[in-house]
Design a protein around this motif. Structure first.
Motif, PDB file in Angstrom:
ATOM      1  N   SER A  95       0.833  -1.209   0.000  1.00  0.00           N
ATOM      2  CA  SER A  95       0.000   0.000   0.000  1.00  0.00           C
ATOM      3  C   SER A  95       0.868   1.260   0.000  1.00  0.00           C
ATOM      4  N   GLY A  96       1.949   1.240   0.756  1.00  0.00           N
ATOM      5  CA  GLY A  96       2.873   2.372   0.756  1.00  0.00           C
ATOM      6  C   GLY A  96       3.591   2.519  -0.572  1.00  0.00           C
ATOM      7  N   MET A  97       3.923   1.403  -1.190  1.00  0.00           N
ATOM      8  CA  MET A  97       4.575   1.437  -2.502  1.00  0.00           C
ATOM      9  C   MET A  97       3.614   2.011  -3.550  1.00  0.00           C
ATOM     10  N   ALA A  98       2.323   1.654  -3.441  1.00  0.00           N
ATOM     11  CA  ALA A  98       1.337   2.194  -4.385  1.00  0.00           C
ATOM     12  C   ALA A  98       1.273   3.710  -4.269  1.00  0.00           C
ATOM     13  N   ARG A  99       1.250   4.220  -3.033  1.00  0.00           N
ATOM     14  CA  ARG A  99       1.211   5.685  -2.847  1.00  0.00           C
ATOM     15  C   ARG A  99       2.499   6.331  -3.349  1.00  0.00           C
ATOM     16  N   THR A 100       3.616   5.701  -3.087  1.00  0.00           N
ATOM     17  CA  THR A 100       4.905   6.243  -3.518  1.00  0.00           C
ATOM     18  C   THR A 100       4.972   6.355  -5.035  1.00  0.00           C
ATOM     19  N   MET A 101       4.582   5.301  -5.742  1.00  0.00           N
ATOM     20  CA  MET A 101       4.652   5.324  -7.202  1.00  0.00           C
ATOM     21  C   MET A 101       3.628   6.294  -7.781  1.00  0.00           C
ATOM     22  N   LEU A 102       2.510   6.487  -7.078  1.00  0.00           N
ATOM     23  CA  LEU A 102       1.531   7.482  -7.507  1.00  0.00           C
ATOM     24  C   LEU A 102       2.120   8.888  -7.422  1.00  0.00           C
ATOM     25  N   VAL A 103       2.817   9.178  -6.334  1.00  0.00           N
ATOM     26  CA  VAL A 103       3.469  10.487  -6.181  1.00  0.00           C
ATOM     27  C   VAL A 103       4.542  10.666  -7.254  1.00  0.00           C
ATOM     28  N   ALA A 104       5.338   9.618  -7.487  1.00  0.00           N
ATOM     29  CA  ALA A 104       6.367   9.696  -8.538  1.00  0.00           C
ATOM     30  C   ALA A 104       5.712   9.921  -9.898  1.00  0.00           C
ATOM     31  N   GLY A 105       4.581   9.262 -10.138  1.00  0.00           N
ATOM     32  CA  GLY A 105       3.867   9.437 -11.400  1.00  0.00           C
ATOM     33  C   GLY A 105       3.343  10.848 -11.574  1.00  0.00           C
ATOM     34  N   PHE A 106       2.791  11.425 -10.499  1.00  0.00           N
ATOM     35  CA  PHE A 106       2.304  12.799 -10.586  1.00  0.00           C
ATOM     36  C   PHE A 106       3.460  13.784 -10.793  1.00  0.00           C
ATOM     37  N   ALA A 107       4.567  13.534 -10.114  1.00  0.00           N
ATOM     38  CA  ALA A 107       5.742  14.397 -10.307  1.00  0.00           C
ATOM     39  C   ALA A 107       6.228  14.297 -11.762  1.00  0.00           C
ATOM     40  N   GLN A 108       6.231  13.086 -12.293  1.00  0.00           N
ATOM     41  CA  GLN A 108       6.649  12.900 -13.683  1.00  0.00           C
ATOM     42  C   GLN A 108       5.660  13.572 -14.625  1.00  0.00           C
ATOM     43  N   ALA A 109       4.370  13.506 -14.313  1.00  0.00           N
ATOM     44  CA  ALA A 109       3.351  14.147 -15.158  1.00  0.00           C
ATOM     45  C   ALA A 109       3.563  15.664 -15.221  1.00  0.00           C
ATOM     46  N   ALA A 110       4.011  16.248 -14.127  1.00  0.00           N
ATOM     47  CA  ALA A 110       4.293  17.686 -14.128  1.00  0.00           C
ATOM     48  C   ALA A 110       5.391  18.018 -15.136  1.00  0.00           C
TER      49      ALA A 110
END
Length: 154
Positions: A94-109
């Motif tokens: 669950s923590g890994m899912a949140r982490t990769m989501l944050v990385a994905g949003f940062a990459q989307a920026a």
């Protein structure tokens, strides 16, 4: 280097690539040992592969401009988000899912920035990296959902 003069790696370049390959293989090996299901393994492989590809392309030729462009430090920051989040989450899905989501949003920026400042192909490449982070997040989320809860286990 045997086939073209355009590639001129030094011993340091080979050392860095060896360390990068060792790091991604070690990370995936650790993930395989932690995995409770196939979703986790796929998510871990995708996250490790994404971090590797971003780092490799950034060091080799640079994602924006050339490898000496200071804007490229942003991409190392995104990989750092994934690494630090992984450590903080202690490899729990669950923590890994949140982490990769944050990385994905940062990459989307970075995709949005590239659309305004760079060639469209840069935005496409960054979009692929974004999709890879976000797919990894989905896979870790599915891994977390597949784990039995304490109530189900008893």
């Amino acid at each position: 280097m045997r086939f073209t003069n355009e590639v001129n790696w030094t011993a340091f370049d080979f050392l860095v690539m060896g360390m990068m390959l060792a790091a991604v293989c070690l990370a995936f090996e650790l993930a395989l040992r932690m995995a409770r299901n196939g979703y986790y393994m796929l998510g871990a492989g995708l996250a490790a592969g994404t971090a590797f590809l971003i780092t490799w392309s950034n060091l080799a030729v640079g994602i924006v401009g050339n490898e000496n462009n200071p804007v490229n430090l942003i991409f190392f920051g995104i990989v750092a988000i994934a690494v630090v989040g992984t450590l903080v989450s202690r490899l729990q899905p669950s923590g890994m899912a949140r982490t990769m989501l944050v990385a994905g949003f940062a990459q989307a920026a970075t995709v949005v920035l590239a659309l305004f400042k760079e060639a469209p192909i840069v935005a496409v490449i960054l979009g692929v990296f974004t999709a890879m982070w976000l797919l990894s997040s989905v896979l870790f989320g599915k891994a977390a959902d597949a784990l039995p809860t304490i109530a189900q286990a008893s």
